[in-house]
Design an enzyme around this catalytic site. Structure first.
Site, short mmCIF file in Angstrom:
data_model
loop_
_atom_site.label_atom_id
_atom_site.label_comp_id
_atom_site.label_asym_id
_atom_site.label_seq_id
_atom_site.Cartn_x
_atom_site.Cartn_y
_atom_site.Cartn_z
N LEU A 41 0.84 -1.20 0.00
CA LEU A 41 0.00 0.00 0.00
C LEU A 41 0.87 1.25 0.00
CD1 LEU A 41 -2.46 -1.50 2.61
CD2 LEU A 41 -3.01 -0.99 0.22
N PRO A 42 0.28 2.42 -0.37
CA PRO A 42 1.13 3.61 -0.52
C PRO A 42 1.86 4.04 0.75
CG PRO A 42 -1.02 3.94 -1.58
CD PRO A 42 -1.10 2.64 -0.81
N THR B 73 6.28 0.74 2.16
CA THR B 73 7.29 1.52 2.89
C THR B 73 6.54 2.46 3.84
OG1 THR B 73 8.71 1.50 0.94
CG2 THR B 73 9.25 3.09 2.66
N LYS C 279 15.24 0.49 4.78
CA LYS C 279 14.60 1.00 3.56
C LYS C 279 14.59 2.55 3.55
CE LYS C 279 11.84 1.46 -0.01
NZ LYS C 279 12.36 1.36 -1.37
N LYS D 268 7.08 11.20 0.61
CA LYS D 268 6.72 10.45 1.83
C LYS D 268 7.98 9.82 2.44
CE LYS D 268 5.86 6.35 1.22
NZ LYS D 268 5.69 4.91 1.04
P1 NAD Z 1 0.84 2.55 -6.19
O1 NAD Z 1 0.15 3.79 -5.75
O2 NAD Z 1 1.09 2.29 -7.62
O3 NAD Z 1 0.08 1.26 -5.57
C1 NAD Z 1 -0.55 1.25 -4.32
C2 NAD Z 1 -1.91 0.60 -4.52
O4 NAD Z 1 -2.59 0.51 -3.26
C3 NAD Z 1 -2.82 1.39 -5.46
O5 NAD Z 1 -3.23 0.58 -6.55
C4 NAD Z 1 -3.99 1.80 -4.57
O6 NAD Z 1 -5.22 1.85 -5.25
C5 NAD Z 1 -3.96 0.69 -3.54
N1 NAD Z 1 -4.68 1.02 -2.31
C6 NAD Z 1 -4.64 2.16 -1.58
N2 NAD Z 1 -5.42 2.06 -0.49
C7 NAD Z 1 -5.98 0.81 -0.54
C8 NAD Z 1 -6.87 0.10 0.29
N3 NAD Z 1 -7.40 0.64 1.38
N4 NAD Z 1 -7.22 -1.16 -0.06
C9 NAD Z 1 -6.71 -1.74 -1.20
N5 NAD Z 1 -5.86 -1.11 -2.03
C10 NAD Z 1 -5.50 0.14 -1.70
O7 NAD Z 1 2.22 2.55 -5.36
P2 NAD Z 1 3.50 1.63 -5.65
O8 NAD Z 1 4.45 2.39 -6.49
O9 NAD Z 1 3.06 0.27 -6.02
O10 NAD Z 1 4.14 1.62 -4.18
C11 NAD Z 1 3.61 0.82 -3.14
C12 NAD Z 1 4.56 0.88 -1.95
O11 NAD Z 1 5.85 0.41 -2.37
C13 NAD Z 1 4.77 2.29 -1.41
O12 NAD Z 1 4.89 2.23 -0.02
C14 NAD Z 1 6.07 2.73 -2.06
O13 NAD Z 1 6.74 3.69 -1.28
C15 NAD Z 1 6.82 1.41 -2.14
N6 NAD Z 1 7.82 1.28 -3.22
C16 NAD Z 1 7.56 1.71 -4.49
C17 NAD Z 1 8.53 1.55 -5.48
C18 NAD Z 1 8.29 1.99 -6.91
O14 NAD Z 1 9.27 2.05 -7.69
N7 NAD Z 1 7.08 2.30 -7.32
C19 NAD Z 1 9.74 0.93 -5.18
C20 NAD Z 1 9.97 0.47 -3.88
C21 NAD Z 1 9.00 0.65 -2.91
#
Ligand code: NAD
Length: 293
Positions: free
Chosen positions: A65-66, A94, A169, A244
């Site tokens: 999740l975000p 994260t 992280k 964030k």
């Molecule tokens: P994203 O926004 O693409 O995906 C998060 C998903 O969670 C979204 O599809 C959103 O609709 C869903 N969501 C939000 N609230 C929800 C709920 N209550 N129930 C169900 N689904 C829900 O973000 P991301 O890029 O996939 O990142 C996710 C996590 O990974 C974050 O914490 C980010 O910091 C971390 N991260 C991202 C990357 C990257 O390159 N994108 C790399 C490493 C870590």
């Protein structure tokens, strides 16, 4: 093979869930954005009507999740009231260390095995199953989670007790955030000095300025085919998520009395880019802001 609930199938969670399907697991997915959910259902996940429905009967629950508030809400509303003892809980989001530790404590009262398991490597590594995963939790929880983490990642590290994965992280992303600002500033400076960007890339990629922001996510078009710049900064790692993470590091540094002057400057650049309305764009898009200054 296990019954896995996967909650949050966005840029990262989507491909991670699909790798678990490819490994033969039964993955019941849920996301509040229908298009994200439909994409993984096409790839072989089953569609759950809600987070609570996904969790019903799951032996393993993975959240991606975000931010911390989302994890806290999903755990308090859907996960904790509905889980049975011995369920394996893996939070790959994260989030801040204290919030992660609070969730660990609640999970322990339910006799569940929980790890915080934030990831590094970006969308390409999520697709390839080659993520680095930084794990915090008890030895028993690590052992229970490891087979699933091995499917999603290539480098799995036991970093210590509850929240330790988040601490590592946070430090990693503070470095990443700083490195992307320096990479973007260097390319804009080279442009102004009349240096060809491709030449600059080829030289620095084998010199002491080399870093992931350059070799995997170079913010100049055409140099790294998979970099988000070639897709108008769509997908990748959203600038709002980078802010964030930078703020998590700044808050932790303040609490620990640790100096982070450069990180503060870098965080301000991401904030300016976000304030322009670019929070959903990949964080490497700050090169647009820097070029325009
Ligand atoms: P994203 O926004 O693409 O995906 C998060 C998903 O969670 C979204 O599809 C959103 O609709 C869903 N969501 C939000 N609230 C929800 C709920 N209550 N129930 C169900 N689904 C829900 O973000 P991301 O890029 O996939 O990142 C996710 C996590 O990974 C974050 O914490 C980010 O910091 C971390 N991260 C991202 C990357 C990257 O390159 N994108 C790399 C490493 C870590």
């Amino acid at each position: 093979m296990s019954n896995i609930a996967f909650i949050g199938v966005g840029n990262m969670g989507g491909p991670m869930a699909l790798n678990l399907v490819k490994a033969g697991h039964n993955v019941l997915a849920f996301d509040i954005v229908p298009s994200s959910l439909d994409a993984v259902v096409k790839g072989g996940c089953e569609k759950a009507a809600s987070a609570a429905a996904a969790i019903d009967g799951a032996e393993v629950i993975i959240t991606m999740l975000p931010a911390g508030d989302h994890v806290d809400a999903v755990y308090n509303t859907d996960v904790l009231p509905n889980i049975s003892a011995h369920t394996v809980l893996i939070d790959c989001s994260t989030i801040d260390m204290a919030m992660s530790q609070a969730v660990h404590e609640k999970a322990a009262t339910k006799d569940c095995l929980m790890v915080d398991a934030p990831v590094s490597g970006g969308v390409k590594s999520a697709v390839n199953g080659s993520l680095t995963i930084m794990v915090g939790g008890t030895a028993d929880a690590f052992a229970a989670a490891e087979p699933y983490l091995q499917v999603m990642g290539a480098n799995i590290f036991n970093c210590g007790d509850a929240g330790a994965g988040q601490a590592v992280k946070m430090c990693n992303n503070m470095m990443l955030g700083i490195q992307m600002t320096s990479t973007a500033e260097a390319f804009v400076l080279a442009e102004k000095l009349g240096i060809d960007s491709e030449k600059m890339f080829n030289v620095i990629n084998v010199s002491s300025g080399q870093c992931w922001s350059l070799s995997s996510y170079c913010p100049v078009p055409g140099l790294v085919p998979s970099a988000p710049v070639n897709n108008d900064f769509d997908g990748g790692f959203g600038t709002a998520l980078m802010i964030k993470d930078m703020n998590l590091a700044l808050a932790a540094a303040k609490a620990a009395g640790s100096s982070v002057d450069v990180a503060e400057k870098a965080a301000a650049i991401y904030q300016d880019y976000c304030d322009e309305g670019s929070g959903a764009k990949d964080f490497s898009g700050i090169i647009e802001l820097i070029r325009g200054r």
